[in-house]
Scaffold this motif. Structure first.
Motif, PDB file in Angstrom:
ATOM      1  N   ASP A 164     -14.272   8.358   8.728  1.00  0.00           N
ATOM      2  CA  ASP A 164     -14.814   7.528   9.801  1.00  0.00           C
ATOM      3  C   ASP A 164     -14.061   7.787  11.102  1.00  0.00           C
ATOM      4  N   LYS A 165     -14.665   7.356  12.216  1.00  0.00           N
ATOM      5  CA  LYS A 165     -14.019   7.489  13.515  1.00  0.00           C
ATOM      6  C   LYS A 165     -12.705   6.718  13.515  1.00  0.00           C
ATOM      7  N   ALA A 166     -11.652   7.329  14.039  1.00  0.00           N
ATOM      8  CA  ALA A 166     -10.332   6.701  14.068  1.00  0.00           C
ATOM      9  C   ALA A 166     -10.303   5.535  15.056  1.00  0.00           C
ATOM     10  N   LEU A 167      -9.547   4.510  14.714  1.00  0.00           N
ATOM     11  CA  LEU A 167      -9.389   3.313  15.536  1.00  0.00           C
ATOM     12  C   LEU A 167      -7.944   3.211  16.019  1.00  0.00           C
ATOM     13  N   THR A 168      -7.718   2.436  17.081  1.00  0.00           N
ATOM     14  CA  THR A 168      -6.367   2.286  17.628  1.00  0.00           C
ATOM     15  C   THR A 168      -5.450   1.519  16.681  1.00  0.00           C
ATOM     16  N   GLY A 169      -5.930   0.461  16.064  1.00  0.00           N
ATOM     17  CA  GLY A 169      -5.096  -0.333  15.158  1.00  0.00           C
ATOM     18  C   GLY A 169      -3.795  -0.739  15.814  1.00  0.00           C
ATOM     19  N   TYR A 170      -2.672  -0.503  15.142  1.00  0.00           N
ATOM     20  CA  TYR A 170      -1.354  -0.823  15.690  1.00  0.00           C
ATOM     21  C   TYR A 170      -0.642   0.434  16.166  1.00  0.00           C
ATOM     22  N   CYS A 171      -1.390   1.406  16.606  1.00  0.00           N
ATOM     23  CA  CYS A 171      -0.824   2.664  17.106  1.00  0.00           C
ATOM     24  C   CYS A 171      -0.677   2.587  18.634  1.00  0.00           C
ATOM     25  N   TYR A 172       0.265   3.352  19.172  1.00  0.00           N
ATOM     26  CA  TYR A 172       0.549   3.336  20.603  1.00  0.00           C
ATOM     27  C   TYR A 172       0.313   4.708  21.227  1.00  0.00           C
ATOM     28  N   HIS A 173       0.324   4.728  22.556  1.00  0.00           N
ATOM     29  CA  HIS A 173       0.305   5.959  23.357  1.00  0.00           C
ATOM     30  C   HIS A 173      -0.872   6.876  23.027  1.00  0.00           C
ATOM     31  N   GLY A 174      -2.059   6.294  22.841  1.00  0.00           N
ATOM     32  CA  GLY A 174      -3.250   7.092  22.597  1.00  0.00           C
ATOM     33  C   GLY A 174      -3.418   7.572  21.164  1.00  0.00           C
ATOM     34  N   ARG A 175      -2.479   7.216  20.280  1.00  0.00           N
ATOM     35  CA  ARG A 175      -2.610   7.612  18.883  1.00  0.00           C
ATOM     36  C   ARG A 175      -3.598   6.673  18.182  1.00  0.00           C
ATOM     37  N   LYS A 176      -4.136   7.135  17.067  1.00  0.00           N
ATOM     38  CA  LYS A 176      -5.090   6.344  16.287  1.00  0.00           C
ATOM     39  C   LYS A 176      -4.630   6.298  14.832  1.00  0.00           C
ATOM     40  N   VAL A 177      -5.140   5.308  14.109  1.00  0.00           N
ATOM     41  CA  VAL A 177      -4.810   5.139  12.693  1.00  0.00           C
ATOM     42  C   VAL A 177      -5.486   6.244  11.876  1.00  0.00           C
ATOM     43  N   PHE A 178      -4.683   6.904  11.041  1.00  0.00           N
ATOM     44  CA  PHE A 178      -5.245   7.881  10.113  1.00  0.00           C
ATOM     45  C   PHE A 178      -5.408   7.258   8.729  1.00  0.00           C
ATOM     46  N   CYS A 179      -4.383   6.531   8.275  1.00  0.00           N
ATOM     47  CA  CYS A 179      -4.428   5.881   6.964  1.00  0.00           C
ATOM     48  C   CYS A 179      -3.418   4.741   6.953  1.00  0.00           C
ATOM     49  N   VAL A 180      -3.418   3.948   5.889  1.00  0.00           N
ATOM     50  CA  VAL A 180      -2.529   2.783   5.798  1.00  0.00           C
ATOM     51  C   VAL A 180      -1.663   2.831   4.541  1.00  0.00           C
ATOM     52  N   MET A 181      -0.500   2.145   4.660  1.00  0.00           N
ATOM     53  CA  MET A 181       0.465   2.035   3.551  1.00  0.00           C
ATOM     54  C   MET A 181       0.966   0.590   3.542  1.00  0.00           C
ATOM     55  N   TYR A 182       1.768   0.233   2.541  1.00  0.00           N
ATOM     56  CA  TYR A 182       2.352  -1.103   2.548  1.00  0.00           C
ATOM     57  C   TYR A 182       3.760  -1.118   1.967  1.00  0.00           C
ATOM     58  N   TYR A 183       4.529  -2.097   2.452  1.00  0.00           N
ATOM     59  CA  TYR A 183       5.906  -2.333   1.996  1.00  0.00           C
ATOM     60  C   TYR A 183       5.995  -3.794   1.586  1.00  0.00           C
ATOM     61  N   ASP A 184       6.400  -4.047   0.343  1.00  0.00           N
ATOM     62  CA  ASP A 184       6.573  -5.413  -0.131  1.00  0.00           C
ATOM     63  C   ASP A 184       7.980  -5.909   0.148  1.00  0.00           C
TER      64      ASP A 184
END
Length: 189
Positions: A164-184
């Motif tokens: 899908d088209k990349a979204l800004t999410g919590y990325c900065y400086h023109g970068r976009k979200v590629f994928c997500v991870m998690y830390y418990d």
């Protein structure tokens, strides 16, 4: 009951339209039951593909499936939180591959298996998909009674890992979200 109502009832019970109405009502009832059966307590939902993540960006590729990471971004087994190498094997404190009980893995001759690399999940993803990785922002949810930190793996990309088209999410400086991870975390919620 008046004659008109009796005629309508007989027609509804025997006509194609009446049959389709009954089938439609049954389908809606089943769909409603499934929806009600799928409701869960807030903060505990598995959501899209893991607890706390409700949007469409898919997980970063991970050696064991779900993208659980430690504080440094290195892969952990989702269920146990134990460290794994890039091949998905449990490892000990020295990086040697071990079984579930912590015993060294050995070959047929009894020689301990060689250590494998252990790469940050976002970095390994970036190598696989050819972009420069960045961990920018994050967001938090309550999962399993503890705070979960959800992390975007960002880059100068046009599409996400799922195409899908990349979204800004919590990325900065023109970068976009590629994928997500998690830390418990160990913080209770």
């Amino acid at each position: 009951m008046s004659g008109a109502r009796i005629a309508d009832a007989v027609a509804a019970a025997s006509s194609r339209r009446g049959f389709l109405a009954r089938v439609g009502a049954a389908v809606m009832g089943v769909a409603g039951a499934k929806t009600i059966g799928s409701l869960v307590a807030p903060g505990e939902a598995e959501a899209y593909h893991f607890c706390g993540h409700i949007y469409t960006t898919d997980s970063c590729p991970h050696p064991t499936g779900l993208p659980r990471i430690d504080a440094k971004g290195l892969p952990l087994k989702a269920k146990s939180g134990r460290p794994v190498d890039d091949l998905g094997r449990y490892i000990d404190a020295t990086g040697a591959p071990v079984d579930e009980d912590g015993n060294l893995l050995v070959d047929a001759d009894g020689t301990p298996l060689a250590h494998a690399t252990r790469t940050r999940v976002c970095d390994a993803t970036a190598v696989e998909y050819d972009f420069k990785p960045h961990i920018d922002g994050a967001w938090y949810r309550c999962c399993g009674g503890h705070v979960r930190k959800l992390v975007d793996c960002c880059g100068h990309v046009k599409h996400r890992v799922n195409g899908d088209k990349a979204l800004t999410g919590y990325c900065y400086h023109g970068r976009k979200v590629f994928c997500v991870m998690y830390y418990d975390t160990k913080v209770k919620c």
